[in-house]
Design a protein around this motif. Structure first.
Motif, PDB file in Angstrom:
ATOM      1  N   UNK A 228       0.864  -1.175   0.000  1.00 15.09           N
ATOM      2  CA  UNK A 228       0.000   0.000   0.000  1.00 15.09           C
ATOM      3  C   UNK A 228       0.906   1.233   0.000  1.00 15.09           C
ATOM      4  N   UNK A 229       0.893   2.002  -1.085  1.00 14.33           N
ATOM      5  CA  UNK A 229       1.817   3.124  -1.254  1.00 14.33           C
ATOM      6  C   UNK A 229       1.270   4.431  -0.678  1.00 14.33           C
ATOM      7  N   UNK A 349       4.693   0.588 -17.422  1.00 14.66           N
ATOM      8  CA  UNK A 349       3.300   0.192 -17.278  1.00 14.66           C
ATOM      9  C   UNK A 349       3.099  -1.251 -16.851  1.00 14.66           C
ATOM     10  N   UNK A 350       4.181  -1.958 -16.509  1.00 15.45           N
ATOM     11  CA  UNK A 350       4.052  -3.362 -16.108  1.00 15.45           C
ATOM     12  C   UNK A 350       3.339  -3.472 -14.763  1.00 15.45           C
ATOM     13  N   UNK A 351       2.328  -4.325 -14.706  1.00 17.02           N
ATOM     14  CA  UNK A 351       1.584  -4.532 -13.470  1.00 17.02           C
ATOM     15  C   UNK A 351       2.215  -5.628 -12.619  1.00 17.02           C
ATOM     16  N   UNK A 369       3.878  -1.043 -11.551  1.00 17.75           N
ATOM     17  CA  UNK A 369       3.001   0.116 -11.660  1.00 17.75           C
ATOM     18  C   UNK A 369       2.145   0.287 -10.401  1.00 17.75           C
ATOM     19  N   UNK A 370       1.990   1.534  -9.990  1.00 17.44           N
ATOM     20  CA  UNK A 370       1.073   1.843  -8.889  1.00 17.44           C
ATOM     21  C   UNK A 370      -0.334   1.973  -9.470  1.00 17.44           C
ATOM     22  N   UNK A 371      -1.245   1.172  -8.938  1.00 13.23           N
ATOM     23  CA  UNK A 371      -2.604   1.154  -9.467  1.00 13.23           C
ATOM     24  C   UNK A 371      -3.605   1.166  -8.314  1.00 13.23           C
ATOM     25  N   UNK A 372      -4.609   2.021  -8.423  1.00 11.41           N
ATOM     26  CA  UNK A 372      -5.636   2.063  -7.381  1.00 11.41           C
ATOM     27  C   UNK A 372      -6.513   0.823  -7.465  1.00 11.41           C
ATOM     28  N   UNK A 373      -6.703   0.176  -6.308  1.00 15.46           N
ATOM     29  CA  UNK A 373      -7.527  -1.037  -6.248  1.00 15.46           C
ATOM     30  C   UNK A 373      -8.369  -1.013  -4.970  1.00 15.46           C
ATOM     31  N   UNK A 374      -9.518  -1.673  -4.986  1.00 15.73           N
ATOM     32  CA  UNK A 374     -10.322  -1.766  -3.761  1.00 15.73           C
ATOM     33  C   UNK A 374      -9.676  -2.745  -2.788  1.00 15.73           C
ATOM     34  N   UNK A 384      -7.110   2.094  -2.544  1.00 15.68           N
ATOM     35  CA  UNK A 384      -5.731   2.329  -2.135  1.00 15.68           C
ATOM     36  C   UNK A 384      -4.800   2.230  -3.353  1.00 15.68           C
ATOM     37  N   UNK A 385      -3.739   3.066  -3.413  1.00 17.38           N
ATOM     38  CA  UNK A 385      -2.719   2.932  -4.466  1.00 17.38           C
ATOM     39  C   UNK A 385      -1.803   1.753  -4.143  1.00 17.38           C
ATOM     40  N   UNK A 386      -1.905   0.698  -4.896  1.00 20.52           N
ATOM     41  CA  UNK A 386      -1.187  -0.544  -4.590  1.00 20.52           C
ATOM     42  C   UNK A 386      -0.110  -0.821  -5.648  1.00 20.52           C
TER      43      UNK A 386
END
Length: 424
Positions: A228-229, A349-351, A369-374, A384-386
């Protein structure tokens, strides 16, 4: 005085290089310390500079030729004037015609002769040989083509892109536009357009060999976790302006990840070790390899004794190494002695991915990549930015418990970055 141009000492265990590109032609004037030729080794690309000012008289090693340390590349004449010789090399055929020609005649000949060639040189950027050929064939203006190669050089791909867009030159705009929008299914595609064969550079061959050797030698295994970033992003947003004002460098993520990895390496020393024959070598220093993608391939310059550096020094060191890598200015010393590597596929862009070890190191951390997820937090769903983290490790040295412990320690430090400041 004739000065020899020879292949310099390339570094430890490196005995051979490939001639990449000559920046000068025979007869050109050169100044002292001006780059003459580019050499590609297994690890870095380096330039051979002129030892004296003068004129380049002879090239003995062609582009693409393999040469050993100490091999003779060419000769230059120190102190020789290059104006007359440059004229001879640019128009060798005019030399014979200049004798009987009257005063107005050379002016008439000079104008058409200079139309295609100087148009490309007037841009103050260099044009690669293959690109120059396409420019001449299609009567393009090099000044309207954006160069994406090293130091802004115009490559063959840049010219092809300009031809497709039809905006590089007014003359070829109409023919370039016709094949692009309407690929005719009836006629066969020209054979030469179906594929392009390019010789692998020495650096690319070395990268391929090392990665395959890592797969064949090490018992590689990858373990994953997610971070969690939020706390790091908040901390960075709060202090980034003050940090930049005081230290003259931006506060990025790499300093946090570097410091978090060092803290985890101290707790799990096996991840900072390597195998040497029948021995395990545990390193009590922390030289962090930071993977950098360049036009020539992936390189891993080393930030030495990173545990002794402040956050600002880490950011400055990584920025400097990244710039040297992209400019092709890395030395052999910059690439040697790493104990652990961090690679960031998130910038592309790599997840999620599984990085490959950088031998003889036993571990490599992959950022993504930082990606918002529930996420479910205390019974509530929150956004949260994960970021996914991946640790690839050599199972011959590192047990699963140590690998998971390392990754959890990195996660804890990143989710509570104050721990790094308090050395907890």
């Amino acid at each position: 005085m004739t000065v020899e141009i020879r292949v310099p000492v390339l570094g430890e265990s490196v005995t051979e290089a490939t001639v990449g590109q000559w920046f000068k032609k025979v007869g050109d004037t050169v100044t002292k310390d001006e780059p003459l030729v580019e050499l590609e080794t297994d690890k870095v690309t380096l330039e051979v500079n002129a030892a004296e000012s003068g004129r380049l008289d002879e090239i003995l090693a062609a582009e693409g030729e393999d040469v050993e340390v100490g091999a003779l590349l060419g000769h230059l004449t120190a102190g020789a004037a290059g104006a007359t010789s440059a004229a001879k090399t640019e128009a060798p055929k005019e030399k014979a015609e200049d004798k009987p020609a009257a005063a107005p005649a050379p002016a008439a000949k000079a104008e058409p002769a200079q139309t295609p060639a100087p148009a490309a040189k007037a841009t103050s950027v260099e044009v690669m040989p293959a690109a120059q050929k396409l420019i001449d064939e299609n009567n393009l203006d090099a000044g309207k083509i954006r160069g994406t190669g090293k130091d802004g050089r115009i490559t063959k791909g840049d010219v092809l892109e300009a031809l497709e867009n039809g905006g590089a030159s007014p003359a070829p705009a109409a023919p370039a536009a016709t094949p692009a929008p309407a690929p005719a299914p009836s006629g066969p595609r020209p054979e030469e357009a179906r594929e392009e064969r390019v010789k692998m550079t020495r650096l690319r061959k070395s990268i391929a060999a090392r990665l395959k050797d890592a797969q064949n030698t090490a018992a590689m295994l990858t373990t994953y976790n997610e971070v969690d970033m939020s706390a790091m992003l908040d901390l960075r947003a709060e202090y980034k302006d003050l940090f930049l004002k005081k230290h003259g460098v931006k506060l990025g993520f790499m300093s946090f990840f570097t410091k978090a990895c060092i803290a985890a390496l101290k707790e799990t020393p096996a991840v900072n070790a390597e195998i040497d024959g029948d021995d395990l070598v545990y390193k009590n220093y922390y030289n962090m390899g930071i993977a950098v993608g360049t036009d020539s391939g992936l390189v891993v310059p080393v930030l030495r004794d990173a545990d002794r550096l402040s956050f600002a020094e880490v950011e400055k060191g990584i920025a400097e190494l990244g710039k040297k890598a992209r400019d092709g200015k890395l030395s052999m010393a910059d690439l040697q002695g790493g104990t652990f590597t961090i690679t960031n596929g998130g910038v592309y862009g790599s997840l999620m991915s599984s990085p490959i070890l950088n031998p003889p190191q036993a571990g490599v951390l992959g950022m993504h990549k930082i990606q918002e997820r529930p996420m479910v937090i205390k019974g509530e769903i929150k956004i949260r930015p994960m970021m996914y983290l991946a640790l690839t490790y050599d199972h011959r040295i590192i047990d699963g418990k140590e690998a998971v412990t390392f990754l959890v320690r990195v996660k804890d430090a990143l989710e509570d970055p104050q721990r790094l400041l308090l050395d907890l």
